[in-house]
Design an enzyme around this catalytic site. Sequence first.
Site, PDB file in Angstrom:
ATOM      1  N   ALA A 158      17.802  56.123  60.776  1.00  0.00           N
ATOM      2  CA  ALA A 158      16.067  55.816  61.569  1.00  0.00           C
ATOM      3  C   ALA A 158      15.913  55.648  62.372  1.00  0.00           C
ATOM      4  CB  ALA A 158      16.046  54.888  60.102  1.00  0.00           C
ATOM      5  N   HIS A 179      39.989  58.963  40.155  1.00  0.00           N
ATOM      6  CA  HIS A 179      40.677  60.214  39.726  1.00  0.00           C
ATOM      7  C   HIS A 179      42.239  59.823  40.208  1.00  0.00           C
ATOM      8  CE1 HIS A 179      41.645  64.479  41.576  1.00  0.00           C
ATOM      9  NE2 HIS A 179      42.786  63.601  42.175  1.00  0.00           N
ATOM     10  N   GLU A 180      42.331  59.219  40.987  1.00  0.00           N
ATOM     11  CA  GLU A 180      43.682  58.608  41.634  1.00  0.00           C
ATOM     12  C   GLU A 180      44.206  57.775  39.726  1.00  0.00           C
ATOM     13  OE1 GLU A 180      45.537  60.260  43.702  1.00  0.00           O
ATOM     14  OE2 GLU A 180      43.285  61.031  44.674  1.00  0.00           O
ATOM     15  N   HIS A 222      46.428  59.425  47.630  1.00  0.00           N
ATOM     16  CA  HIS A 222      47.284  59.901  46.630  1.00  0.00           C
ATOM     17  C   HIS A 222      47.760  58.979  45.474  1.00  0.00           C
ATOM     18  CE1 HIS A 222      50.004  58.828  50.581  1.00  0.00           C
ATOM     19  NE2 HIS A 222      50.235  58.221  49.005  1.00  0.00           N
ATOM     20  N   ASP A 246      55.611  56.773  52.904  1.00  0.00           N
ATOM     21  CA  ASP A 246      55.969  57.773  51.803  1.00  0.00           C
ATOM     22  C   ASP A 246      56.628  59.061  51.900  1.00  0.00           C
ATOM     23  OD1 ASP A 246      54.812  56.035  49.504  1.00  0.00           O
ATOM     24  OD2 ASP A 246      53.269  56.457  49.263  1.00  0.00           O
TER      25      ASP A 246
END
Length: 503
Positions: free
Chosen positions: A357, A224-225, A191, A176
């Site tokens: 824990a 969101h994407e 993205h 990309d």
Amino acid sequence: MIVLLSALLCVQTSVSSPVSTAAQAQGFLERYGYLHKQNESHSTAEVKSAIREFQWLSQLPVTGGLDGVTLEKMRSPRCGVQDAGSHGAWGQRVSSIFTGQHLRKKRYAQTGEKWHRRHLTYRIMNWPRNLSPSQVRVAVKTAFQLWSNVSGLIFQELQHGPADIRLAFFEGEHNDGTGNAFDGPGGALAHAFFPFRGEAHFDMSERWTLSSLKGHNLFLVTAHEIGHTLGLVHSPVRHALMSPYYKKMGSNALLSWDDITAVQQLYGKPAGNSVQQLAGRTLRWDMWDWQISQDPKGSSLTPHYCQGFFDAVTMNENGTVLVFQGHRFWMVSNGSVSGPLSLQTRWPQLSLAIEAAAFSPLDRKLYFFKGRRVWRYSGSDLDPGFPMKSRDLGLPNHPDCAFFYQPLERMVIFRGSRYYVLNPESVSVEPYYPRALRDWKGLPRGLNGALARPDGKLYFFKDQQYWRFDPGKLRITANGRWTQRLPWIGCRTAPSLQGNDIL
């Protein structure tokens, strides 16, 4: 440029992070579209303007200076899409609300495009390591439904062939361009590309979850994407889903008025003008149901936690390892695994998705930590007075891990860059604590589990890695992938990794 930024650096920070220096701040501002990369240098006015723009979008005081709050925001997990154009798009959107005029075409999508069909298809190209395909499929479907409920869009999943929108998980550089290379846990989580490319990429190295407080919620990040693949840019509204920074799931509606306005200005309202909002409080419990229904019993060969992640781990008085994940836990004795078992059936009133824990052999009690509270159990019985507030014990909220440290005969709790020592008898933090984590040389921050083995060695875990710490030598003596090198934790085979050759 570095000199100019240094002059604006009002507050220095000692935290080692991706954005802690003037040069790193410059790289951040260039990466996310506030400064032009092709310019070899920037004037003081340009730098101040870029910082002010970033502060405005991030809901920070607009000072134009690189103060500590601004640097901290730059270090926060976020979407990898640039913020350029967000301010102008938001101004036009608000103006249209007050004037009653619809935005003309090409006003909201950064690329000036939107889909010209209302029926879109999507395809999930591969899967993250720590969630099953069925869990991912339901989370993605609900993320698309979030947008279709408030717009004129309809989405359909395809499992084969070409699709309008494609979702895939990658690591590092994935063809990309260097600006879109993933940076490991934290930083840029994912993205996406605007229409018509229709792709959303997620960082494979992140700890993706649907319910745990540790890691990042895949449903929220996907929703969101998807907004970007529909043509939406980032929003300056604090509670907007399209805000560039990651937020944990709250209880209220997941889409803000700005999210809804933005998508409706591109694609109109749903049929019959019937807008349906999804609330976080409802989805949070639905996600527990997804995990129960999709993986009720786990695998007899490879327990679900062997995919690489768990919430907490400890060892009880019998030497049995207890591994916790979400609403379930497993018991591992001599490499033999029992479970998954119900967390709240074994320990009534205990919150789901615990964060730490530890078992204390001094009082033979099991301690659990989550958020702002501490639980203590004798067997399966909650001790009187518990849960207690962490602050009342002198402990931090949201601890990373906890364990019993035999040389001190005390409990030790890690949180961020500091650690605390808890006296089980007085149930209070010892004087002169917290101290810096650097006392434990070689251990990283953000651990998600720790336990002491019968031989006295301490084992610390973070995601898929472990570190063995020798209390006598006060140093790390081994490290590696725990699914492959620690047979006593019950993982017979390691999960397979998936490459970047997807699209």
